[in-house]
Write an enzyme that holds these catalytic residues in place. Structure first.
Site, PDB file in Angstrom:
ATOM      1  N   CYS A 118     -15.629  20.482  25.581  1.00  0.00           N
ATOM      2  CA  CYS A 118     -15.591  19.011  25.769  1.00  0.00           C
ATOM      3  C   CYS A 118     -14.285  18.521  26.382  1.00  0.00           C
ATOM      4  O   CYS A 118     -14.212  17.396  26.862  1.00  0.00           O
ATOM      5  CB  CYS A 118     -15.818  18.319  24.433  1.00  0.00           C
ATOM      6  SG  CYS A 118     -17.366  18.776  23.678  1.00  0.00           S
ATOM      7  N   HIS A 129     -13.184  11.199  24.407  1.00  0.00           N
ATOM      8  CA  HIS A 129     -14.387  12.024  24.357  1.00  0.00           C
ATOM      9  C   HIS A 129     -15.357  11.395  23.358  1.00  0.00           C
ATOM     10  O   HIS A 129     -14.945  10.913  22.302  1.00  0.00           O
ATOM     11  CB  HIS A 129     -14.004  13.449  23.944  1.00  0.00           C
ATOM     12  CG  HIS A 129     -15.189  14.316  23.653  1.00  0.00           C
ATOM     13  ND1 HIS A 129     -16.276  14.374  24.498  1.00  0.00           N
ATOM     14  CD2 HIS A 129     -15.477  15.140  22.599  1.00  0.00           C
ATOM     15  CE1 HIS A 129     -17.169  15.206  23.980  1.00  0.00           C
ATOM     16  NE2 HIS A 129     -16.706  15.671  22.830  1.00  0.00           N
ATOM     17  N   ASN A 169     -23.190  13.089  22.678  1.00  0.00           N
ATOM     18  CA  ASN A 169     -22.039  13.896  23.109  1.00  0.00           C
ATOM     19  C   ASN A 169     -22.505  14.862  24.192  1.00  0.00           C
ATOM     20  O   ASN A 169     -23.182  15.845  23.894  1.00  0.00           O
ATOM     21  CB  ASN A 169     -21.477  14.652  21.901  1.00  0.00           C
ATOM     22  CG  ASN A 169     -20.385  15.648  22.267  1.00  0.00           C
ATOM     23  OD1 ASN A 169     -20.051  15.819  23.440  1.00  0.00           O
ATOM     24  ND2 ASN A 169     -19.840  16.319  21.276  1.00  0.00           N
TER      25      ASN A 169
HETATM   26  N1  ACO Z   1     -29.428  13.575   8.655  1.00  0.00           N
HETATM   27  C1  ACO Z   1     -29.292  13.405   7.320  1.00  0.00           C
HETATM   28  N2  ACO Z   1     -28.407  14.072   6.579  1.00  0.00           N
HETATM   29  C2  ACO Z   1     -27.617  14.965   7.216  1.00  0.00           C
HETATM   30  C3  ACO Z   1     -27.694  15.203   8.601  1.00  0.00           C
HETATM   31  C4  ACO Z   1     -28.650  14.471   9.326  1.00  0.00           C
HETATM   32  N3  ACO Z   1     -28.811  14.608  10.654  1.00  0.00           N
HETATM   33  N4  ACO Z   1     -26.797  16.140   8.933  1.00  0.00           N
HETATM   34  C5  ACO Z   1     -26.137  16.492   7.821  1.00  0.00           C
HETATM   35  N5  ACO Z   1     -26.642  15.776   6.768  1.00  0.00           N
HETATM   36  C6  ACO Z   1     -26.227  15.821   5.353  1.00  0.00           C
HETATM   37  C7  ACO Z   1     -25.583  17.146   4.981  1.00  0.00           C
HETATM   38  O1  ACO Z   1     -26.554  18.102   4.654  1.00  0.00           O
HETATM   39  C8  ACO Z   1     -24.752  16.710   3.783  1.00  0.00           C
HETATM   40  O2  ACO Z   1     -25.600  16.603   2.662  1.00  0.00           O
HETATM   41  P1  ACO Z   1     -25.072  17.042   1.189  1.00  0.00           P
HETATM   42  O3  ACO Z   1     -23.929  16.109   0.894  1.00  0.00           O
HETATM   43  O4  ACO Z   1     -26.266  16.842   0.322  1.00  0.00           O
HETATM   44  O5  ACO Z   1     -24.626  18.472   1.321  1.00  0.00           O
HETATM   45  C9  ACO Z   1     -24.318  15.277   4.143  1.00  0.00           C
HETATM   46  O6  ACO Z   1     -25.220  14.843   5.153  1.00  0.00           O
HETATM   47  C10 ACO Z   1     -22.890  15.187   4.655  1.00  0.00           C
HETATM   48  O7  ACO Z   1     -22.680  16.223   5.620  1.00  0.00           O
HETATM   49  P2  ACO Z   1     -21.299  16.373   6.388  1.00  0.00           P
HETATM   50  O8  ACO Z   1     -21.378  17.536   7.317  1.00  0.00           O
HETATM   51  O9  ACO Z   1     -20.186  16.355   5.389  1.00  0.00           O
HETATM   52  O10 ACO Z   1     -21.279  14.985   7.209  1.00  0.00           O
HETATM   53  P3  ACO Z   1     -20.118  14.356   8.039  1.00  0.00           P
HETATM   54  O11 ACO Z   1     -19.794  13.035   7.526  1.00  0.00           O
HETATM   55  O12 ACO Z   1     -18.970  15.329   8.248  1.00  0.00           O
HETATM   56  O13 ACO Z   1     -20.812  14.136   9.460  1.00  0.00           O
HETATM   57  C11 ACO Z   1     -20.834  15.153  11.640  1.00  0.00           C
HETATM   58  C12 ACO Z   1     -21.310  15.245  10.194  1.00  0.00           C
HETATM   59  C13 ACO Z   1     -21.450  13.917  12.242  1.00  0.00           C
HETATM   60  C14 ACO Z   1     -21.312  16.385  12.378  1.00  0.00           C
HETATM   61  C15 ACO Z   1     -19.292  15.031  11.679  1.00  0.00           C
HETATM   62  O14 ACO Z   1     -18.726  16.008  10.851  1.00  0.00           O
HETATM   63  C16 ACO Z   1     -18.728  15.168  13.072  1.00  0.00           C
HETATM   64  O15 ACO Z   1     -18.942  14.333  13.933  1.00  0.00           O
HETATM   65  N6  ACO Z   1     -17.930  16.233  13.288  1.00  0.00           N
HETATM   66  C17 ACO Z   1     -17.255  16.414  14.555  1.00  0.00           C
HETATM   67  C18 ACO Z   1     -18.185  16.983  15.570  1.00  0.00           C
HETATM   68  C19 ACO Z   1     -17.437  17.069  16.866  1.00  0.00           C
HETATM   69  O16 ACO Z   1     -16.478  16.363  17.066  1.00  0.00           O
HETATM   70  N7  ACO Z   1     -17.820  17.911  17.776  1.00  0.00           N
HETATM   71  C20 ACO Z   1     -16.986  17.897  19.003  1.00  0.00           C
HETATM   72  C21 ACO Z   1     -17.037  18.935  19.814  1.00  0.00           C
HETATM   73  S1  ACO Z   1     -18.625  19.199  20.513  1.00  0.00           S
HETATM   74  C22 ACO Z   1     -18.380  20.364  21.750  1.00  0.00           C
HETATM   75  O17 ACO Z   1     -17.302  20.791  22.019  1.00  0.00           O
HETATM   76  C23 ACO Z   1     -19.609  20.861  22.429  1.00  0.00           C
END
Ligand code: ACO
Length: 334
Positions: free
Chosen positions: A116, A260, A290
């Protein structure tokens, strides 16, 4: 003697027509529009249809950037195609793009993989090439097709990604009042496993999948989203600060942010650090998701089209991605 550095002459974009909404995803995995919107900011994303080529979107974005820059295509000296998801492993997308653009010269062309952060790495690479004086105009493309590498059964990652291409023509200038003022590039390689596509490279070639179907998930993006989230907020804020300092500016002097588009919560965090309100920040994640290396040039394009960036504005562009790569640039818009 004044140093030659890069300035932006024209920007283009191209996105697939197919839209995948959060409502569509609700039918595919156990998720809700409410969860996706509040946790990520994504409402819908563009994805390639079967047989559609990301390289063709690169060509369309490049043609628009060349047209907007008002240059003759044959003035382009170099093509840098920033991607990790080109049509083929070999040849590079850049060579195919050069052919489809119909250049009459065999200008050098290569792909650059920094996930990214790719477009930021590409602009800084172009900046260095231009500074030698041996190159005058460089086409930098940021493009990715993440949908073929998305595990549509993994709700934690499939809601995030999309496909698209953005491009810019950069030329060298000696005018200190426009163009790239500073850059900060880095790679926290120790975090290389938190975002990866393990299969498809030389370590796990496609024949491995033919012989062992249990490996299928390795051919998709795997991501430790929460860990990544915590690491990048700190890394990106530090990188932005270093770039601003190198430009001899303070955060208060920054007019606009082009980050980004990975998560609105990360975007808001960086904007807040700079003391910028939402309207001074490019946000396209709700409509495109993204799309990796394409996200910054497309966000830049939309901000320009909407008149949000004006001549003389000092803007910060910042990206991060698999690797874990990160990069920030301070640019004075000319
Ligand atoms: N729908 C419903 N629930 C979900 C989903 C979904 N799509 N996905 C995960 N959950 C649940 C999980 O199972 C978890 O449940 P639990 O508490 O019962 O275990 C809960 O939601 C929280 O999960 P987390 O992973 O802690 O959620 P978080 O708040 O961290 O959000 C996310 C997840 C959106 C992926 C976030 O961590 C994020 O944006 N991370 C950065 C990603 C990024 O920046 N990528 C960049 C590079 S991409 C590239 O280079 C190609």
């Amino acid at each position: 003697m004044t140093k030659i550095h890069a300035k932006f002459d024209g920007v283009g974009k191209s996105l697939p027509e197919k839209i995948l909404t959060n409502a569509d995803l609700e039918k595919m995995v156990d998720t809700t529009d409410e969860w996706i919107t509040t946790r990520t900011g994504v409402k819908e994303r563009r994805i390639l249809s079967p047989g559609e080529s990301i390289n063709d979107h690169c060509v369309k974005a490049a043609k628009e950037a060349i047209e907007k820059s008002k240059c003759d295509p044959d003035e382009i000296d170099l093509i840098i195609n920033c991607t990790f998801t080109s049509d083929y492993v070999l040849p590079s997308g850049a060579c195919i793009i050069q052919d489809k653009l119909g250049f009459s010269r065999n200008v050098p062309a290569f792909d650059l993989a920094a996930a990214c952060s790719g477009f930021m790495y590409g602009v800084e690479t172009a900046n260095s090439f231009l500074s030698t004086g041996n190159y005058r105009k460089i086409l930098v493309i940021g493009a990715d097709a993440l949908s073929p590498f998305t595990n549509w059964k993994d709700r934690a990652s499939c809601v995030l990604f999309g496909d698209g291409a953005g491009a810019a023509v950069l030329s060298g200038t000696e005018d200190p009042n426009e163009g790239v003022l500073s850059s900060d590039l880095g790679a926290a390689g120790k975090h290389n496993r938190i975002l990866m596509v393990e299969g498809g490279g030389s370590a796990m070639h496609g024949t491995a999948l033919m012989n062992d179907a249990s490996l299928e998930s390795k051919y998709y993006i795997t991501m430790e989203g929460n860990t990544l989230f915590k690491i990048v907020t700190r890394i990106v804020a530090d990188s932005v600060n270093r770039a601003i300092e190198k430009a001899g500016l303070t955060a208060a002097e920054i007019d606009f942010l082009v980050p980004h588009q990975a998560n609105t919560r990360i975007i808001d965090f960086v904007a807040e650090k700079l003391g910028l309100p939402r309207e001074k920040c490019a946000v396209t994640i709700h409509k495109y998701g993204n799309n990796s290396a394409a996200s910054i040039p497309i966000a830049l394009y939309d901000s320009l089209e909407e008149g949000k960036i004006k001549k003389g504005d000092k803007i910060v562009m910042t990206g991060f991605g698999g690797g874990l790569t990160y990069a920030s640039l301070v640019v004075k818009w000319g």
